[in-house]
Each structure stands twice: as structure tokens, then as C-alpha cells.
Write a protein that holds these residues in place. Structure first.
Motif, PDB file in Angstrom:
ATOM      1  N   TYR A 300       0.813  -1.218   0.000  1.00 43.73           N
ATOM      2  CA  TYR A 300       0.000   0.000   0.000  1.00 43.73           C
ATOM      3  C   TYR A 300       0.852   1.275   0.000  1.00 43.73           C
ATOM      4  O   TYR A 300       0.360   2.352   0.308  1.00 43.73           O
ATOM      5  CB  TYR A 300      -0.914   0.008   1.231  1.00 43.73           C
ATOM      6  CG  TYR A 300      -1.877  -1.145   1.262  1.00 43.73           C
ATOM      7  CD1 TYR A 300      -3.003  -1.155   0.446  1.00 43.73           C
ATOM      8  CD2 TYR A 300      -1.647  -2.240   2.087  1.00 43.73           C
ATOM      9  CE1 TYR A 300      -3.886  -2.228   0.455  1.00 43.73           C
ATOM     10  CE2 TYR A 300      -2.524  -3.323   2.113  1.00 43.73           C
ATOM     11  CZ  TYR A 300      -3.637  -3.308   1.292  1.00 43.73           C
ATOM     12  OH  TYR A 300      -4.508  -4.375   1.298  1.00 43.73           O
ATOM     13  N   LYS A 331     -10.524   5.089   5.858  1.00 46.50           N
ATOM     14  CA  LYS A 331     -11.216   4.098   5.021  1.00 46.50           C
ATOM     15  C   LYS A 331     -10.885   4.361   3.561  1.00 46.50           C
ATOM     16  O   LYS A 331     -11.403   5.303   2.970  1.00 46.50           O
ATOM     17  CB  LYS A 331     -12.719   4.188   5.272  1.00 46.50           C
ATOM     18  CG  LYS A 331     -13.103   3.896   6.718  1.00 46.50           C
ATOM     19  CD  LYS A 331     -14.610   4.047   6.935  1.00 46.50           C
ATOM     20  CE  LYS A 331     -14.971   3.796   8.394  1.00 46.50           C
ATOM     21  NZ  LYS A 331     -16.426   3.939   8.636  1.00 46.50           N
ATOM     22  N   GLY A 333     -10.153   1.489   1.067  1.00 52.26           N
ATOM     23  CA  GLY A 333     -10.259   0.386   0.110  1.00 52.26           C
ATOM     24  C   GLY A 333     -11.535  -0.412   0.275  1.00 52.26           C
ATOM     25  O   GLY A 333     -12.579   0.106   0.703  1.00 52.26           O
ATOM     26  N   THR A 334     -11.459  -1.711  -0.044  1.00 54.69           N
ATOM     27  CA  THR A 334     -12.608  -2.619   0.047  1.00 54.69           C
ATOM     28  C   THR A 334     -12.339  -3.630   1.156  1.00 54.69           C
ATOM     29  O   THR A 334     -11.256  -3.662   1.749  1.00 54.69           O
ATOM     30  CB  THR A 334     -12.822  -3.352  -1.282  1.00 54.69           C
ATOM     31  OG1 THR A 334     -11.725  -4.271  -1.506  1.00 54.69           O
ATOM     32  CG2 THR A 334     -12.900  -2.370  -2.437  1.00 54.69           C
ATOM     33  N   ASP A 337      -9.080  -5.587   1.170  1.00 55.93           N
ATOM     34  CA  ASP A 337      -7.790  -4.991   1.533  1.00 55.93           C
ATOM     35  C   ASP A 337      -7.494  -5.291   3.003  1.00 55.93           C
ATOM     36  O   ASP A 337      -8.179  -4.791   3.910  1.00 55.93           O
ATOM     37  CB  ASP A 337      -7.826  -3.478   1.297  1.00 55.93           C
ATOM     38  CG  ASP A 337      -7.847  -3.132  -0.180  1.00 55.93           C
ATOM     39  OD1 ASP A 337      -6.915  -3.535  -0.889  1.00 55.93           O
ATOM     40  OD2 ASP A 337      -8.803  -2.456  -0.622  1.00 55.93           O
ATOM     41  N   LYS A 338      -6.446  -6.105   3.194  1.00 62.26           N
ATOM     42  CA  LYS A 338      -6.149  -6.574   4.545  1.00 62.26           C
ATOM     43  C   LYS A 338      -4.654  -6.818   4.691  1.00 62.26           C
ATOM     44  O   LYS A 338      -4.031  -7.472   3.859  1.00 62.26           O
ATOM     45  CB  LYS A 338      -6.933  -7.860   4.838  1.00 62.26           C
ATOM     46  CG  LYS A 338      -6.726  -8.438   6.224  1.00 62.26           C
ATOM     47  CD  LYS A 338      -7.552  -9.703   6.397  1.00 62.26           C
ATOM     48  CE  LYS A 338      -7.326 -10.306   7.768  1.00 62.26           C
ATOM     49  NZ  LYS A 338      -8.112 -11.566   7.958  1.00 62.26           N
ATOM     50  N   SER A 346     -10.207  -4.808   6.401  1.00 62.24           N
ATOM     51  CA  SER A 346     -11.457  -4.434   5.713  1.00 62.24           C
ATOM     52  C   SER A 346     -11.366  -3.078   5.037  1.00 62.24           C
ATOM     53  O   SER A 346     -12.293  -2.267   5.086  1.00 62.24           O
ATOM     54  CB  SER A 346     -12.627  -4.444   6.716  1.00 62.24           C
ATOM     55  OG  SER A 346     -12.795  -5.723   7.276  1.00 62.24           O
ATOM     56  N   GLY A 347     -10.227  -2.816   4.424  1.00 60.83           N
ATOM     57  CA  GLY A 347     -10.071  -1.602   3.634  1.00 60.83           C
ATOM     58  C   GLY A 347      -9.869  -0.331   4.427  1.00 60.83           C
ATOM     59  O   GLY A 347     -10.036   0.771   3.875  1.00 60.83           O
ATOM     60  N   GLN A 348      -9.518  -0.467   5.702  1.00 60.75           N
ATOM     61  CA  GLN A 348      -9.258   0.745   6.476  1.00 60.75           C
ATOM     62  C   GLN A 348      -7.998   0.600   7.318  1.00 60.75           C
ATOM     63  O   GLN A 348      -7.714  -0.460   7.865  1.00 60.75           O
ATOM     64  CB  GLN A 348     -10.458   1.126   7.338  1.00 60.75           C
ATOM     65  CG  GLN A 348     -10.955   0.075   8.286  1.00 60.75           C
ATOM     66  CD  GLN A 348     -12.212   0.522   9.018  1.00 60.75           C
ATOM     67  OE1 GLN A 348     -12.807   1.541   8.682  1.00 60.75           O
ATOM     68  NE2 GLN A 348     -12.631  -0.227  10.022  1.00 60.75           N
TER      69      GLN A 348
END
Length: 610
Positions: A300, A331, A333-334, A337-338, A346-348
Motif C-alpha cells: 500500500y 477508510k 479500500g474494500t 484490503d487486509k 477491511s479496507g481501512q
């Protein structure tokens, strides 16, 4: 609300205020109809932002194509199809460009020109400001025509008065840039008549006028023991109270301190204005650095994802922080995203509240330091502080400052809404109501000069290498400083400060014009005398130029002891510091018998900022 008087002009007029900010910009205006009480209104519809009811600001964003032509401004620049076209055609996106215009003396080791998006080749920051003001002018005209009719605009378009605001720390060189941009933008001509329709004002003073109209004159003053009803008995005059207005914007944070007295409303500046380059974009910039360090080595850490995270932090996380004990989230992503190693689920991205709070600390420290300086400089106790500006929407900034001021038994007030329109609305109020009657000198101002050499003075003897013989034949010492106005002096608007000079020239023709550099001293001495001490604290503010042909024609030659001829210009340099812009005149004795003096206006010439 402030009781406003009807407009007394003979013809209908229009006053427009541009608040061009680092991150957002807005426009307010008032139609001046004879006999009618002016009403301050905001431009609330802009291209691509028509649906946003009551939003008075647009992003200070510009897209330029490869030829240097502006292609999109404000909310238009944020549209998906514009972003796509910009990528395809390699347009240059400019944000935070206002910081390129900043006064270079501002303490800003944390930011340099290289840290800012570069200005497109062939363009200057003044060009960008001109392009943006031209766009604001277009939006203003369209809004007024749509709201009040085309005929109204046509009736005033050639005599619109413009109030242009700038940070407290900007001075003559930056004011010159703003005037040049206004001319380039086509708001006014470069003639004296055109320039008379441009009025420059600090954002701090504009914010004061907003607070008087929207806060001080209503809810806050009802709780302040400033104005008492007079009974038949003799009573003391209402005591003055100190008020500080903090305008926390995107780039700068401006603090302005005033004494407040009502009936009639009157405000006087009681401490030098403060300006700190620690606005909200600096918090975002620190967050960008944090994210880059924290996610280094992860999948990322690409520039695109980091940029996306930074933008989300700027719009959400930065505003929501209330408790440093609570974790904060970005927040981005989706649910797929982990990466638990980097606290991404969970994308955050999860960040501790304490870490986010630390990003605010440099800004909070600067505000407190600036306040303490004003508090120490003021002889009047500060009892109230008002927080306005876009950065004021931050809950963490507000709560942190409230804790500090409550410990000092000082009330902190923030408007419930529209803190971002304080400057534009306040600038219109300044033009209509004009509440501030005096201002305080931020620095010591004077001129470099020479003094007759005195061999019995120890300071003179240590400077013997600077001795020279002037046109009159007298021995003199250079590097002396003649103070005209000292830091902290309260100056009324029409108050004149004069300094007498004897300028000696070898020919009469050389007396036809006069140039006097005005020097500012930013050091700690109360009365600086020599410029070779603390040389780095002295800088040329501007040069006063005056046509003295009339005086030169009346001069008779004088003789030195060895018979050489010279001419002496005995003049007074007159400076007016009490207005929002410095003005100057030169005077001389016209008739020695009657004592009548003649005056000529002078031009202030500023070097272009480096």
C-alpha cells in the motif's frame, strides 16, 4: 446583530470581497442602494457546485494545460471527466499555490518552495492568482446577474469596489503582487483611478468584522459586562475588554488582538498582529509523511494509494478526531484490503488517536505562542477569544484550545456554522462599517542614515573605518538607523509620522528626485541605533520615490570650507502607517517667513519577493 447605517452615496454601488485561500476561496458582496441599509450576501453557486445550497466556497484548485492555459477551476477541477481529461492531456494540477506568494520572513523552516506543487513553466504565482481572480469575477458577475438581474450589474460594473484579503504576515511586497494580479485579472485598470477601487485588508481584521456582526453583537456580548445602561447617576465609562480573533485557515493562522468598546462600536488594535504558517494543510502534510513512513515496504506504499489515503485523512479523519484515546481510521479500500502487520483490515487503516493528535501539536503550539506574545504586548486584559476559519471546523483543534483558554479563565467561542465565510463577509463589513480606528506597528520602521562624526562618542570611535566626508565637507558615519515608528506603537488611521532629512547633492539637477529606502527592523531592541549590529534583522521594506523638481528649482548653492559648491534638500518624510496599506508623502518649507510647507505625494516601490 450590528446596527448598520443606510448607505449615503448618491449612486448605486457594489462592493465585492475576494477571499482567496490556500485550500478554499469564496466571494461576498453587498449592493449599495442610496438610503438602504446594505446587506452582506455570499456567492453560493459556482460551476459544478450549483447543487450545494449555501456553500460559499470552492476549492482553490487550477488545472493548466501544457501551453499554460487554465482549463478548469474550483469544483469543476474535481469532476471525474476533468480528472480523466487532465490525465490524458497531461495537464498540471495546482493546489496550495497561494503559499508561493507567502512572505519569506515568516518562520517556516518546515516548508519550502520545493515542498509545494511547482508553478507551470512560463507562469508565476501572480499569474495564477490573476487567473483565479478572473474566474471568481466571472462567477460573481453571473451570480449577481442571475440573482438580481442583468440591468443591476450593468448599472454598477464600471465602479465596483473590491476588497481583497491577505494573511496578517503579508506586507507591502505581497500587497503589490495582489494589486498586480487584480489588474491582470481585469478587475480594475492600472491607473490611479482604477487602483483606488482596490482595498487590501488583513484576514485577521476581516475576521474581526465578521465576529462583530455575527457573534460579538449577539450571543457573546449579552454575557459580557461591557456596555451598561446609563442611569441618572454619574457612572464610570464602560471598561475596555481585550478580544483576540484566531483565523485558522488552510495555509496560515492569523491572530489579531483588539480592545472592544461599544456605544458607538469601536475597536483598536492592542498588540502586533501575528501570522503563523501552520494552517490545516500542514497537518495534512505531516499526515502524508506519517503514512509514507508507516506503510513503507507494504503493497500500500505506492504514490497513488498514499495520495488517496492522504486525501481521505484530510476530508474525514482530520475533522473527526475528538478523543486521543480512541483509535482513528482511514477508510480507503474494500473489504478485501487486509494486512494486519500494517493495521489494515477491511479496507481501512487503523491509527492510534494519540498519533493523529500529535499531527496537530505544531499548529496548536504556534497558536498558543502567538497568543502569549499578544497577551504580553497588551496593556488590556484579554477576556475572549474567537475561533473562525476553515481549520476551526476541527473538533480536536477547538477542544485543545478550549482546554488551554479555560485554564486562563478566558472564553473561547466558535460560530455554530459558516466559519469558512468569516473573511469574505468580514471584508464587506470592513468596507461598510469600518470599525477599527487604530492599528499596532508589527515592526520598527525607519531609514538608514549617516550622522555627524563625534570623536568623543565611544560608539563612533569603534566605527572609524566608516567615516567619510560628505558633499558639505563634514565628517560623517554611515550605518546609522533613524527610527520613524517603533514596534508596538498604536497608530491612528490618519496619524502622520515624520522624519526630517538633509540630503546633500553636488548638483541642482540631482535634486529633482528623491529616493529614500524604508527599512524594517525585526529584532528585539527597543531603539536600534546602528545597522551593523544585528544586520540580519534589518531589511528594506520599500523605497519612497518623490518628484522634488519644484523644490530643486528654489535651491541656492552652498559652499564647503574649501569652496566647493553643493545643494541641500531639507525635507520631511511623512509616513502613514495607520491604514491597511502604507502611504507616504514628502514635504518641505515653501515660505520661511510664513512657515508654509508644500507637499507632494510619494510612490512606494517594492522589490519583487525572491
Amino acid at each position: 446583530m450590528l446596527s448598520r447605517k443606510p448607505y449615503h452615496g448618491r449612486l448605486r454601488g457594489l462592493v465585492v470581497a475576494f477571499d482567496v485561500g490556500t485550500t478554499y476561496s469564496g466571494v461576498s458582496y453587498a449592493i449599495l442602494d442610496p438610503g438602504e441599509v446594505p446587506k452582506i450576501q455570499g456567492v453560493t453557486r459556482y460551476p459544478a457546485q450549483e447543487h450545494v445550497g449555501g456553500d460559499c466556497k470552492i476549492p482553490s484548485v487550477v488545472y493548466y494545460d501544457q501551453h499554460g492555459t487554465p482549463r478548469a477551476f474550483g469544483a469543476e477541477a474535481l469532476q471525474d471527466h476533468i480528472i480523466e481529461q487532465a490525465e490524458d492531456e497531461q495537464w498540471v494540477k495546482l493546489e496550495w499555490w497561494k503559499l508561493h506568494l507567502r512572505a519569506k520572513h515568516l518562520a517556516a523552516s518546515h516548508i519550502a518552495d520545493d515542498d509545494l506543487p511547482p508553478i507551470p513553466l512560463g507562469k508565476s504565482a501572480v499569474d495564477v492568482l490573476a487567473d483565479f481572480m478572473r474566474y471568481l469575477s466571472y462567477c460573481t458577475q453571473k451570480y449577481i446577474e442571475d440573482s438580481h438581474g442583468v440591468n443591476l450589474w450593468k448599472s454598477v460594473e464600471n465602479r465596483v469596489e473590491y476588497v481583497l484579503t491577505h494573511p496578517n504576515g503579508w506586507e507591502g511586497p505581497q500587497q503589490k503582487q495582489i494589486r498586480r494580479a487584480a489588474t491582470l485579472a481585469g478587475l480594475v485598470s492600472g491607473s490611479p483611478e482604477g487602483q483606488d477601487r482596490v482595498h487590501l485588508l488583513t484576514e485577521g481584521e476581516a475576521s474581526l468584522h465578521f465576529c462583530v456582526s455575527n457573534i460579538l453583537a449577539s450571543e457573546a456580548l449579552s454575557r459580557m459586562p461591557i456596555l451598561q445602561e446609563h442611569s441618572g447617576q454619574e457612572e464610570e465609562q464602560p471598561r475596555e475588554q481585550g478580544v483576540v480573533v484566531i483565523d485558522a485557515g488552510g495555509g496560515t493562522i492569523d491572530l489579531s488582538a483588539y480592545s472592544m468598546r461599544l456605544s458607538p462600536a469601536s475597536f483598536e488594535e492592542i498588540a502586533p498582529a501575528e501570522c503563523r504558517l501552520q494552517g490545516s494543510v500542514l497537518v495534512t502534510r505531516r499526515a502524508a509523511g506519517l503514512l509514507k513512513r508507516r506503510l513503507e515496504g507494504s503493497k500500500y506504499c505506492s504514490p497513488e494509494i498514499l495520495k488517496q489515503m492522504t486525501e481521505i485523512f484530510d476530508k474525514t479523519t482530520k475533522l473527526r478526531l475528538r478523543n486521543a484515546e480512541d483509535p482513528q481510521y482511514i477508510k480507503f479500500g474494500t473489504v478485501r484490503d487486509k494486512d494486519p502487520q500494517y493495521d489494515i483490515r477491511s479496507g481501512q487503516l487503523r491509527i492510534s488517536g494519540k498519533v493523529v493528535a500529535d499531527l496537530f501539536e505544531p499548529s496548536i503550539r504556534e497558536i498558543i505562542d502567538a497568543f502569549r506574545k499578544q497577551q504580553q504586548a497588551s496593556a488590556i486584559p484579554i477576556t475572549s477569544v474567537f475561533l473562525v476559519g476553515g481549520f476551526a471546523a476541527s473538533e480536536w483543534l477547538f477542544s485543545s484550545l478550549r482546554r488551554y483558554f479555560e485554564a486562563l479563565n478566558i472564553s473561547l467561542c466558535r460560530p455554530d456554522s459558516h466559519v469558512n465565510k468569516a473573511v469574505a463577509d468580514g471584508a464587506i463589513s470592513y468596507h461598510i462599517d469600518h470599525l477599527v480606528s487604530s492599528r499596532v506597528a508589527k515592526f520598527t520602521y525607519g531609514t538608514e542614515c549617516s550622522v555627524p562624526y563625534n570623536p568623543s562618542d565611544g560608539e563612533h570611535r569603534t566605527r572609524q573605518k566608516h567615516i567619510y566626508r560628505g558633499p558639505s565637507g563634514q565628517l560623517a558615519l554611515s550605518n546609522a538607523f533613524a527610527s520613524i515608528l517603533t514596534r508596538g506603537t498604536r497608530v491612528a488611521e490618519k496619524q502622520e509620522f515624520q522624519e526630517a532629512f538633509a540630503v546633500r547633492r553636488s548638483s541642482q539637477v540631482a535634486c529633482n528626485s528623491l529616493e529614500v529606502p524604508i527599512t524594517s527592523y525585526r529584532g528585539s531592541l527597543d531603539q536600534p541605533i546602528w545597522m551593523d549590529n544585528e544586520r540580519d534583522q534589518f531589511s528594506t521594506l520599500c523605497t519612497v520615490r518623490a518628484d522634488t523638481t519644484k523644490l530643486a528649482r528654489s535651491l541656492a548653492p552652498k559652499r564647503t570650507a574649501d569652496g566647493a559648491s553643493y545643494y541641500a534638500l531639507e525635507i520631511k518624510l511623512i509616513l502613514l502607517f495607520g491604514l491597511t496599506e502604507l502611504t507616504a508623502q514628502v514635504s518641505w518649507l515653501e515660505n520661511r517667513l510664513t512657515g508654509m510647507r508644500d507637499r507632494t505625494p510619494a510612490v512606494l516601490v517594492y522589490d519583487d519577493p525572491a
